[in-house]
Design a protein around this motif. Structure first.
Motif, PDB file in Angstrom:
ATOM      1  N   LEU A  89      11.459  57.388 -62.750  1.00  0.00           N
ATOM      2  CA  LEU A  89      12.506  58.404 -62.728  1.00  0.00           C
ATOM      3  C   LEU A  89      12.394  59.299 -63.957  1.00  0.00           C
ATOM      4  O   LEU A  89      12.503  60.526 -63.876  1.00  0.00           O
ATOM      5  N   ASN A  90      12.168  58.704 -65.113  1.00  0.00           N
ATOM      6  CA  ASN A  90      11.960  59.464 -66.343  1.00  0.00           C
ATOM      7  C   ASN A  90      10.659  60.250 -66.283  1.00  0.00           C
ATOM      8  O   ASN A  90      10.590  61.402 -66.720  1.00  0.00           O
ATOM      9  N   GLN A  91       9.623  59.614 -65.728  1.00  0.00           N
ATOM     10  CA  GLN A  91       8.318  60.262 -65.662  1.00  0.00           C
ATOM     11  C   GLN A  91       8.372  61.548 -64.836  1.00  0.00           C
ATOM     12  O   GLN A  91       7.677  62.526 -65.129  1.00  0.00           O
ATOM     13  N   ALA A  92       9.214  61.562 -63.800  1.00  0.00           N
ATOM     14  CA  ALA A  92       9.361  62.779 -62.993  1.00  0.00           C
ATOM     15  C   ALA A  92       9.911  63.924 -63.843  1.00  0.00           C
ATOM     16  O   ALA A  92       9.498  65.084 -63.704  1.00  0.00           O
ATOM     17  N   ILE A  93      10.833  63.597 -64.761  1.00  0.00           N
ATOM     18  CA  ILE A  93      11.396  64.607 -65.658  1.00  0.00           C
ATOM     19  C   ILE A  93      10.341  65.048 -66.675  1.00  0.00           C
ATOM     20  O   ILE A  93      10.240  66.239 -67.003  1.00  0.00           O
ATOM     21  N   PHE A  94       9.537  64.099 -67.158  1.00  0.00           N
ATOM     22  CA  PHE A  94       8.457  64.454 -68.088  1.00  0.00           C
ATOM     23  C   PHE A  94       7.479  65.410 -67.408  1.00  0.00           C
ATOM     24  O   PHE A  94       6.999  66.366 -68.021  1.00  0.00           O
ATOM     25  N   TRP A  95       7.153  65.096 -66.155  1.00  0.00           N
ATOM     26  CA  TRP A  95       6.237  65.951 -65.383  1.00  0.00           C
ATOM     27  C   TRP A  95       6.786  67.367 -65.268  1.00  0.00           C
ATOM     28  O   TRP A  95       6.057  68.349 -65.475  1.00  0.00           O
ATOM     29  N   LEU A  96       8.078  67.473 -64.959  1.00  0.00           N
ATOM     30  CA  LEU A  96       8.699  68.784 -64.835  1.00  0.00           C
ATOM     31  C   LEU A  96       8.623  69.543 -66.160  1.00  0.00           C
ATOM     32  O   LEU A  96       8.326  70.750 -66.193  1.00  0.00           O
ATOM     33  N   GLY A  97       8.894  68.844 -67.254  1.00  0.00           N
ATOM     34  CA  GLY A  97       8.808  69.474 -68.562  1.00  0.00           C
ATOM     35  C   GLY A  97       7.406  69.951 -68.881  1.00  0.00           C
ATOM     36  O   GLY A  97       7.217  71.046 -69.433  1.00  0.00           O
ATOM     37  N   ALA A  98       6.388  69.146 -68.520  1.00  0.00           N
ATOM     38  CA  ALA A  98       4.995  69.527 -68.786  1.00  0.00           C
ATOM     39  C   ALA A  98       4.564  70.714 -67.926  1.00  0.00           C
ATOM     40  O   ALA A  98       3.852  71.607 -68.401  1.00  0.00           O
TER      41      ALA A  98
END
Length: 413
Positions: free
Chosen positions: A90-99
């Protein structure tokens, strides 16, 4: 002092709300200064952007692979380059969006994550007001969360996902009290999906549902939590997460309470730091304490916030590592249940920032002693002065005979 002064101005709640908004918006101007977790967020998000599983290998492996966005500069900013990532999907999806949106600009990536955590913070504030109102308490108490310096600094400032966890937990509590069981399970499930720690609340949630046959809410929450793991569930994910958690309990130590006492006893007996044994042992004791508190909370008909407050307090007291942002959920639970030691703790824990430097973190022992003596003394006094009054069947409208129920200790009686 400005925090306490502002919260005496109950007649101008619009001013207080806007103050919280403005302070948070100002933090969008800079990268985090007291935490370097952001750079692992960007690293993981960049790997995902390039179609690489963030749990597949240690960071050093990717340095010579010519991956766009992966650089020596970013690698040197990582705080744990020799460990697998610990952040769930769930956090990784947000990291992906940020990247993706940041595309190599670290501040833009940080602000994408900030915007999500900012939204969670606003949502938590309004959920707190709604829960307080439903339980016949002053909704103004929510401002003690909204303007709390530690909350503002660690959620929107330093980008710690406790802010998202708190939002989901409050959503679960609010929905549970309203009898919206599926929405409640979703809130608790996503809280676990954002950080595994909320698993400690599910035993009480299960017990709470035994009488009215809603124990399935905790089971559904667990299923939803597992569902959030599925997008990345693989052998490398399980192996990497297991290794990271094992290292956490056996290697890391900072600002601990019971552990530091046990460590000192270990020095006297063995002559060295026996954290490899003490850490796992304290984990077992922590689990037993969590289950015991859950059973006591069930038998005495405590509300969800009150039981969650003591469950998390027990967990933190047995932890080997206690960073400032770990106590953020306590602030919300304390406000809802009428206990103020988390607010006191949020003041004192600022002292621990002096233990952070470029080489890691190490805290003078006198700071630890002051912190825990004051916090535990406050907690003991509060528990001794607060009558244990059963809540209603769903824990939603329990009343206290204490005339100061729902008031700040900094306000008049």
């Amino acid at each position: 002092m400005a925090y306490i002064f502002l919260l005496q101005r109950q007649e101008n709640q619009k001013l207080l709300f806007n103050a919280g908004i403005i302070i948070r918006v100002l933090l969008f101007l800079n990268l985090p200064t007291l935490s370097d977790d952001l750079y692992r967020f960007i690293w993981d998000g960049t790997l995902l952007k390039n179609g690489i599983h963030p749990f597949a290998a240690l960071p050093e492996y990717y340095l010579d692979k010519n991956i766009g966005g992966i650089s020596e500069e970013l690698f040197s900013a990582l705080n744990s380059p020799n460990y697998f990532t610990i952040y769930p999907p769930l956090n990784q999806a947000i990291f992906w969006l940020g990247a993706v949106i940041g595309n190599g600009d670290w501040l833009v990536s940080a602000n994408v994550i900030r915007l999500i955590l900012y939204g969670a913070d606003v949502g938590s504030f309004f959920l707190l007001k709604a829960i307080l109102k439903r339980n016949d308490k002053s909704s103004f108490l929510a401002y003690w969360y909204w303007l709390n310096p530690l909350v503002i600094l660690e959620v929107v400032g330093n980008l710690h996902f406790e802010g998202l966890v708190i939002f989901f937990l409050l959503l679960g509590i609010y929905a549970f009290q309203k009898g919206k069981n599926i929405a409640s399970a979703m809130g608790f499930g996503f809280a676990v999906g954002a950080k595994l720690l909320p698993l400690i609340y599910l035993p009480f949630l299960f017990l709470k549902g035994l009488k009215n046959r809603t124990c399935w809410v905790s089971i559904l929450a667990g299923v939803i939590a597992i569902g959030t793991l599925l997008p990345m569930l693989s052998q490398s994910f399980v192996a990497g997460m297991t290794e990271s958690l094992d290292l956490y309990f056996r290697s890391f130590e900072f600002n601990a309470s019971i552990y530091f006492i046990a460590r000192q006893i270990g020095f006297l007996i063995y002559g060295y730091n026996n954290i490899a044994v003490i850490g796992p042992l304290l984990s077992v004791l922590s689990l037993l304490s969590i289950l015991s508190i859950s059973i006591v909370g069930y038998s005495k008909k405590w509300s969800l916030p009150k039981t969650f407050l003591f469950v998390l307090t027990a967990y933190l007291l047995f932890a080997t590592t206690m960073h400032p942002w770990y106590i953020l959920p306590l602030i919300a639970f304390g406000i809802l249940s009428g206990y103020w030691y988390p607010i006191i703790w949020s003041f004192l824990i600022f002292l621990t920032y002096i233990g952070y430097d470029q080489n890691g973190f190490e805290l003078p022992m006198y700071i630890v002693v002051i912190e825990y003596v004051v916090v535990l003394s406050t907690m003991i006094i509060e528990c001794g002065n607060t009558p244990i009054v059963p809540a209603s069947a769903d824990g939603s409208r329990g009343h206290s005979t204490n005339s100061n129920e729902g008031k700040s200790p900094f306000e008049g009686g």
